[in-house]
Design a protein around this motif. Structure first.
Motif, PDB file in Angstrom:
ATOM      1  N   ILE B  21       0.800  -1.048  -0.081  1.00 45.29           N
ATOM      2  CA  ILE B  21       0.072  -0.185  -0.002  1.00 45.29           C
ATOM      3  C   ILE B  21       0.695   0.943  -0.091  1.00 45.29           C
ATOM      4  O   ILE B  21       1.053   1.805  -1.058  1.00 45.29           O
ATOM      5  N   ILE B  22       1.952   1.312   0.748  1.00 47.81           N
ATOM      6  CA  ILE B  22       2.415   2.201   1.160  1.00 47.81           C
ATOM      7  C   ILE B  22       3.741   2.416  -0.380  1.00 47.81           C
ATOM      8  O   ILE B  22       4.021   3.589  -1.017  1.00 47.81           O
ATOM      9  N   LEU B  23       3.783   1.884  -0.715  1.00 48.60           N
ATOM     10  CA  LEU B  23       4.847   1.896  -2.471  1.00 48.60           C
ATOM     11  C   LEU B  23       3.631   2.323  -3.461  1.00 48.60           C
ATOM     12  O   LEU B  23       3.852   3.292  -4.172  1.00 48.60           O
ATOM     13  N   ALA B  24       2.188   2.068  -3.096  1.00 48.55           N
ATOM     14  CA  ALA B  24       1.260   2.723  -4.187  1.00 48.55           C
ATOM     15  C   ALA B  24       1.149   3.903  -3.913  1.00 48.55           C
ATOM     16  O   ALA B  24       0.825   5.041  -4.752  1.00 48.55           O
ATOM     17  N   VAL B  25       1.346   4.048  -2.248  1.00 44.86           N
ATOM     18  CA  VAL B  25       0.720   5.406  -1.971  1.00 44.86           C
ATOM     19  C   VAL B  25       1.852   6.764  -2.970  1.00 44.86           C
ATOM     20  O   VAL B  25       1.658   7.938  -3.149  1.00 44.86           O
ATOM     21  N   THR B  26       3.484   6.471  -2.551  1.00 43.70           N
ATOM     22  CA  THR B  26       3.954   7.021  -2.430  1.00 43.70           C
ATOM     23  C   THR B  26       4.970   6.580  -4.508  1.00 43.70           C
ATOM     24  O   THR B  26       5.758   8.032  -4.484  1.00 43.70           O
ATOM     25  N   ARG B  27       4.092   6.386  -4.903  1.00 41.86           N
ATOM     26  CA  ARG B  27       4.242   6.050  -6.437  1.00 41.86           C
ATOM     27  C   ARG B  27       5.123   7.147  -6.926  1.00 41.86           C
ATOM     28  O   ARG B  27       5.941   6.684  -7.839  1.00 41.86           O
ATOM     29  N   ALA B  28       4.382   8.457  -7.057  1.00 44.61           N
ATOM     30  CA  ALA B  28       5.128   9.264  -7.663  1.00 44.61           C
ATOM     31  C   ALA B  28       6.394  10.671  -7.009  1.00 44.61           C
ATOM     32  O   ALA B  28       6.735  11.529  -7.838  1.00 44.61           O
ATOM     33  N   VAL B  29       6.800   9.718  -5.620  1.00 42.87           N
ATOM     34  CA  VAL B  29       7.314  10.835  -4.762  1.00 42.87           C
ATOM     35  C   VAL B  29       8.899  10.266  -5.764  1.00 42.87           C
ATOM     36  O   VAL B  29       9.379   9.415  -5.330  1.00 42.87           O
ATOM     37  N   PRO B  30       9.955  11.128  -5.881  1.00 41.86           N
ATOM     38  CA  PRO B  30      11.171  10.469  -6.284  1.00 41.86           C
ATOM     39  C   PRO B  30      12.220  10.037  -5.596  1.00 41.86           C
ATOM     40  O   PRO B  30      11.655  10.376  -3.666  1.00 41.86           O
ATOM     41  N   ARG B  31      12.780   9.494  -5.067  1.00 44.35           N
ATOM     42  CA  ARG B  31      13.072   9.179  -4.190  1.00 44.35           C
ATOM     43  C   ARG B  31      12.866   7.684  -3.584  1.00 44.35           C
ATOM     44  O   ARG B  31      13.539   7.725  -2.065  1.00 44.35           O
ATOM     45  N   ARG B  32      11.718   7.861  -3.720  1.00 46.91           N
ATOM     46  CA  ARG B  32      11.093   7.192  -2.645  1.00 46.91           C
ATOM     47  C   ARG B  32      11.630   5.387  -2.237  1.00 46.91           C
ATOM     48  O   ARG B  32      10.954   5.466  -1.022  1.00 46.91           O
ATOM     49  N   ASN B  33      11.838   4.499  -3.007  1.00 43.85           N
ATOM     50  CA  ASN B  33      12.684   3.415  -2.558  1.00 43.85           C
ATOM     51  C   ASN B  33      13.639   3.260  -2.304  1.00 43.85           C
ATOM     52  O   ASN B  33      13.822   2.612  -1.031  1.00 43.85           O
ATOM     53  N   ARG B  34      14.706   4.650  -1.787  1.00 40.62           N
ATOM     54  CA  ARG B  34      15.367   4.752  -0.814  1.00 40.62           C
ATOM     55  C   ARG B  34      15.342   4.700   0.522  1.00 40.62           C
ATOM     56  O   ARG B  34      15.106   3.821   1.222  1.00 40.62           O
ATOM     57  N   TRP B  35      13.456   5.166   0.998  1.00 40.68           N
ATOM     58  CA  TRP B  35      13.274   5.733   2.391  1.00 40.68           C
ATOM     59  C   TRP B  35      12.754   4.029   2.358  1.00 40.68           C
ATOM     60  O   TRP B  35      12.442   3.953   3.538  1.00 40.68           O
ATOM     61  N   ILE B  36      11.852   3.723   1.549  1.00 39.86           N
ATOM     62  CA  ILE B  36      11.501   2.481   2.040  1.00 39.86           C
ATOM     63  C   ILE B  36      11.956   0.922   2.238  1.00 39.86           C
ATOM     64  O   ILE B  36      11.767   0.988   3.293  1.00 39.86           O
ATOM     65  N   LEU B  37      12.907   1.637   1.651  1.00 39.53           N
ATOM     66  CA  LEU B  37      13.906   0.095   2.108  1.00 39.53           C
ATOM     67  C   LEU B  37      15.197   0.654   3.075  1.00 39.53           C
ATOM     68  O   LEU B  37      15.198  -0.598   4.322  1.00 39.53           O
ATOM     69  N   ALA B  38      14.802   2.077   3.464  1.00 39.19           N
ATOM     70  CA  ALA B  38      15.142   2.751   4.984  1.00 39.19           C
ATOM     71  C   ALA B  38      14.707   1.572   5.771  1.00 39.19           C
ATOM     72  O   ALA B  38      14.964   1.583   6.890  1.00 39.19           O
ATOM     73  N   GLY B  39      13.624   1.879   5.383  1.00 35.66           N
ATOM     74  CA  GLY B  39      12.542   1.361   6.725  1.00 35.66           C
ATOM     75  C   GLY B  39      12.070  -0.058   6.615  1.00 35.66           C
ATOM     76  O   GLY B  39      12.073  -0.208   7.686  1.00 35.66           O
TER      77      GLY B  39
END
Lengths: 117, 274
Positions: B21-39
């Motif tokens: 869900i959170i990946l879908a919520v942030t789909r348009a945000v740049p550098r989101r993968n880095r943040w999610i991975l950090a999480g």
């Protein structure tokens, strides 16, 4: 902009205050009856427990094994991980008479039941 | 091996749904993968620490440490999710228009990402600590069979990742405009469900005894431990025997989210124009 900030800060504050109010511990209404069970060599001992009906219970689970276990019961609606060589207490609300089964979620061969009379 | 697979999958399943869900919520945000991975990594590290000190944690607060710890981290996740929704209500439109247009939006965007990364971390931490304890016990005691157990655990983990991917892909099928509404509703329900779960942990710890009678029992229709029951438990906080307090907390969080979004969302653009 300032008004919005203030309003949202107020709202956050209200939210936090509400959280605190919910978190304030309530007084224990009734003294719980303690029931004990030991877990060793992948088995509950005793595997048949007895407890009085209509009284809140405190179930003390002593894990003597060298690995963690998870005490779980669907009918009692509890689950709790008990680390190796340690013990855990589960609070159980007053129960109707009956047989309530439990098991180790990490080792489903280990089973037992709480007989409430 | 099958036992390990089932146990690991059951724990990872919930985290997989939430991360999807959170990946879908942030789909348009740049550098989101880095943040999610950090999480995810932060949560995994936290899970190992919690597992290592599980015994000590349990002994805190006269044996109720585990319950209170769970309630506390769920509480953090609820605040983060609610904050994200409120923030999106205010900035969502600017963000969709052009993320990079203003430096402020990017800076604030990473603030919102931080909140969601914390939610991911909490989800991984909660589920991961049990997996870590279980696998650690297997590795230390069952010397010979540990290899096949490790495989079971690994496959369980891979299946959890598949759940995450399916959730994400499924949500991306929704066109962008309605998707924003759908994810806002999903995040609100997720937050309300987590708050009700936090309340249930406080009830188990006997810290919360008000309104503790059970409101209804839908166990005959949809038991908590069925696959659909577990899915709905994670997504919308379904439980087959909710107490009055859990219901009250659930509805309060929904109401508070709605009010906060109205409060910050509708007026902000007008003030900007002025």
């Amino acid at each position: 902009m300032f008004i919005i900030r203030t309003l949202s800060k107020l709202a956050t504050f209200a939210f936090a205050a509400w959280g605190l109010a919910v978190l304030v511990p309530a007084a224990h209404a009734q003294q719980a009856t303690e029931v004990q069970v030991t877990y060793s060599n992948g088995q509950f001992q005793p595997s048949d427990l007895k407890a009085p009906a209509d009284k809140p219970l405190a179930l003390r689970v002593k894990n003597l094994d060298t690995k963690a276990m998870e005490f779980e019961s669907k009918s009692l609606r509890v689950e709790k991980v008990v680390a190796a060589k340690s013990e855990g207490v589960l609070n159980i609300r007053a129960l109707k008479p009956g047989r309530y089964e439990f098991y180790d979620d990490f080792n489903e061969k280990a089973r037992g039941a709480l007989n409430v009379q | 091996m099958l036992a390990a697979l089932i146990i690991v999958f059951r724990e990872v399943f919930e985290a997989g749904l939430i991360i999807g869900i959170i990946l879908a919520v942030t789909r348009a945000v740049p550098r989101r993968n880095r943040w999610i991975l950090a999480g995810v990594l932060g949560g995994a590290l936290g899970a190992c620490i919690v597992a290592a000190f599980a015994g000590a944690l349990s002994r805190l607060f006269s044996g109720m440490g585990q319950e209170l710890f769970n309630a506390a981290i769920l509480g953090v996740a609820v605040v983060m999710l609610t904050w994200h929704n409120v923030w999106m209500a205010r900035h969502g439109k600017e963000l969709a228009a052009d993320m990079r247009a203003t430096g402020l939006a990017v800076a604030d965007g990473s603030k919102s990402l931080l909140a969601l990364a914390v939610v991911v971390g909490v989800a991984v931490l909660r589920e991961g600590s049990e997996v870590a304890l279980f696998l650690y016990g297997v590795v230390t005691t069952d010397g010979g069979s540990s290899e096949s157990f490790a495989w079971g655990g690994f496959i369980g983990l891979a299946l959890g990742a598949a759940v995450c991917l399916l959730t994400y892909q499924g949500l991306l099928r929704i066109p962008p405009r309605p998707l924003f509404k759908v994810t806002t509703v999903l995040i609100s329900l997720l937050a309300a469900g987590m708050a009700a779960q936090a309340a249930s942990f406080l009830e188990r710890a006997n810290w919360l005894t008000a309104l503790d009678s059970i409101m209804w029992d839908t166990g005959w229709l949809l038991p908590d431990h069925s696959l659909l029951g577990r899915t709905l438990h994670t997504l919308v906080g379904y439980t087959d025997q909710p107490t009055g307090m859990q219901l009250a907390v659930y509805l309060s969080v929904l109401l508070i989210t709605y009010l906060l979004m109205r409060l910050t969302g509708s007026r902000a653009p007008v003030m900007h124009a002025a």
